[in-house]
Write a protein that holds these residues in place. Structure first.
Motif, short mmCIF file in Angstrom:
data_model
loop_
_atom_site.label_atom_id
_atom_site.label_comp_id
_atom_site.label_asym_id
_atom_site.label_seq_id
_atom_site.Cartn_x
_atom_site.Cartn_y
_atom_site.Cartn_z
N VAL A 65 0.83 -1.20 0.00
CA VAL A 65 0.00 0.00 0.00
C VAL A 65 0.87 1.25 0.00
CG1 VAL A 65 -1.64 1.33 1.40
CG2 VAL A 65 -1.98 -1.13 1.06
N GLU A 116 2.18 1.42 -3.58
CA GLU A 116 1.15 1.58 -4.61
C GLU A 116 -0.21 1.68 -3.92
OE1 GLU A 116 -1.12 2.43 -7.16
OE2 GLU A 116 0.92 2.22 -7.94
N PRO A 117 -0.69 2.90 -3.69
CA PRO A 117 -1.91 3.09 -2.91
C PRO A 117 -3.11 2.28 -3.39
CG PRO A 117 -0.82 5.19 -3.25
CD PRO A 117 -0.07 4.18 -4.08
N ALA A 118 -3.24 2.07 -4.68
CA ALA A 118 -4.40 1.33 -5.20
C ALA A 118 -4.44 -0.11 -4.70
CB ALA A 118 -4.40 1.35 -6.73
N ALA A 119 -3.31 -0.62 -4.20
CA ALA A 119 -3.29 -1.99 -3.68
C ALA A 119 -4.23 -2.14 -2.49
CB ALA A 119 -1.86 -2.37 -3.28
N ARG A 144 -7.20 -1.41 -2.27
CA ARG A 144 -8.53 -1.82 -2.70
C ARG A 144 -8.65 -3.34 -2.76
NH1 ARG A 144 -8.79 2.49 -7.77
NH2 ARG A 144 -8.24 4.33 -6.50
N ARG A 145 -7.55 -4.01 -3.00
CA ARG A 145 -7.53 -5.48 -3.04
C ARG A 145 -7.30 -6.06 -1.65
NH1 ARG A 145 -2.85 -8.06 -3.23
NH2 ARG A 145 -1.81 -6.24 -4.13
N LEU A 153 -1.23 4.24 3.77
CA LEU A 153 -1.45 5.00 2.53
C LEU A 153 -0.58 6.26 2.54
CD1 LEU A 153 -5.34 4.73 2.22
CD2 LEU A 153 -3.69 3.98 0.48
N ASP A 176 -10.66 10.77 -0.79
CA ASP A 176 -11.30 10.09 -1.92
C ASP A 176 -11.09 8.58 -1.84
OD1 ASP A 176 -12.15 12.51 -2.89
OD2 ASP A 176 -10.58 12.67 -4.43
N GLU A 177 -9.88 8.16 -1.48
CA GLU A 177 -9.61 6.72 -1.39
C GLU A 177 -10.39 6.08 -0.24
OE1 GLU A 177 -8.76 3.38 -2.71
OE2 GLU A 177 -7.64 4.98 -3.72
N ARG A 229 -14.00 5.82 -1.19
CA ARG A 229 -14.21 4.73 -2.13
C ARG A 229 -14.29 3.39 -1.41
NH1 ARG A 229 -12.07 0.76 -5.16
NH2 ARG A 229 -12.55 0.71 -7.39
#
Length: 227
Positions: free
Chosen positions: A41, A44-47, A49-50, A82, A91-92, A95
């Protein structure tokens, strides 16, 4: 002494990221998963979400402290990893909240005090307070709401807790934030209960008694009878 007059188990909320407490209870496999997840995380912050939805399955969901369950604490570790700030972080988090189940949403609400969000997470608190899930309402009224929710909304949230039979010792900051207007609202509620021949919830009594001028004769007598 505070108007509330009793110990609030969530008053201080999380003292900091719960990673040290988790280290003591997670087995090596879960500990490695969480450490690796936090590193992913951070890179890569988008990780998140998984990884965020998988925390309960990978780490368990037993009670860790008065404030955290294991899965909530594990998710807090991921959220605090994060590298985002300000609106991007909001926003993250929003989401994840939008797509999360109630357990994930509770974890987010409990982690808010550990995130540098200012007022940006208030929409999540407000959305929760419009709902009827008492576990989420309780989580929403933690240290973040105590610090950021405007007075009028805080009062309404306390009143909703009374209606939903959420014990007021689970509302963070009530001793500091209880004021005459809240006492008046609770006194009105108590009066309605008396007129209807119903008991007055005991946990509103210290708040009302802290502002004697809001207590009418009928309510004063009822409070004396209550003890």
């Amino acid at each position: 002494m505070s108007p509330h007059g009793c110990h609030n188990r969530l008053l201080h909320g999380p003292a900091g990221p719960p990673h040290p407490a988790l280290t003591a209870v997670l087995d090596p496999t879960a500990r490695t998963w969480l450490d690796d997840g936090a590193a992913q995380v951070a890179a890569e912050p988008a990780a998140v979400r998984r990884l965020f939805p998988a925390a309960r399955r990978r780490c368990g969901h037993a009670r860790l402290t008065d404030y955290w369950t294991v899965d909530e604490a594990a998710r807090a570790v991921l959220l605090t990893a994060l590298p985002l700030r300000g609106q991007a972080l909001a926003d993250e988090v929003t989401r994840l909240h939008r797509h999360g189940d109630p357990a994930e949403q509770r974890a987010i609400l409990r982690t808010l005090p550990l995130l540098d969000l200012g007022d940006l997470a208030l929409p999540l608190v407000r959305e929760t307070l419009r709902g009827n899930d008492t576990t989420l309402i309780e989580a929403a009224l933690g240290p973040y709401a105590a610090a950021h929710l405007p007075d009028a909304e805080y009062r309404q949230a306390v009143l909703k807790c009374v209606f939903c039979e959420i014990p007021l010792d689970r509302v963070t900051g009530l001793g500091a934030r209880a004021d005459r207007e809240l006492a008046r609202m609770l006194a009105d509620f108590a009066h309605e209960r008396i007129v209807a021949g119903r008991d007055v919830p005991q946990d509103i009594v210290p708040v009302v008694r802290a502002f004697p001028d809001v207590i009418g004769a009928e309510l004063n007598q009822a409070l004396k009878e209550e003890g």
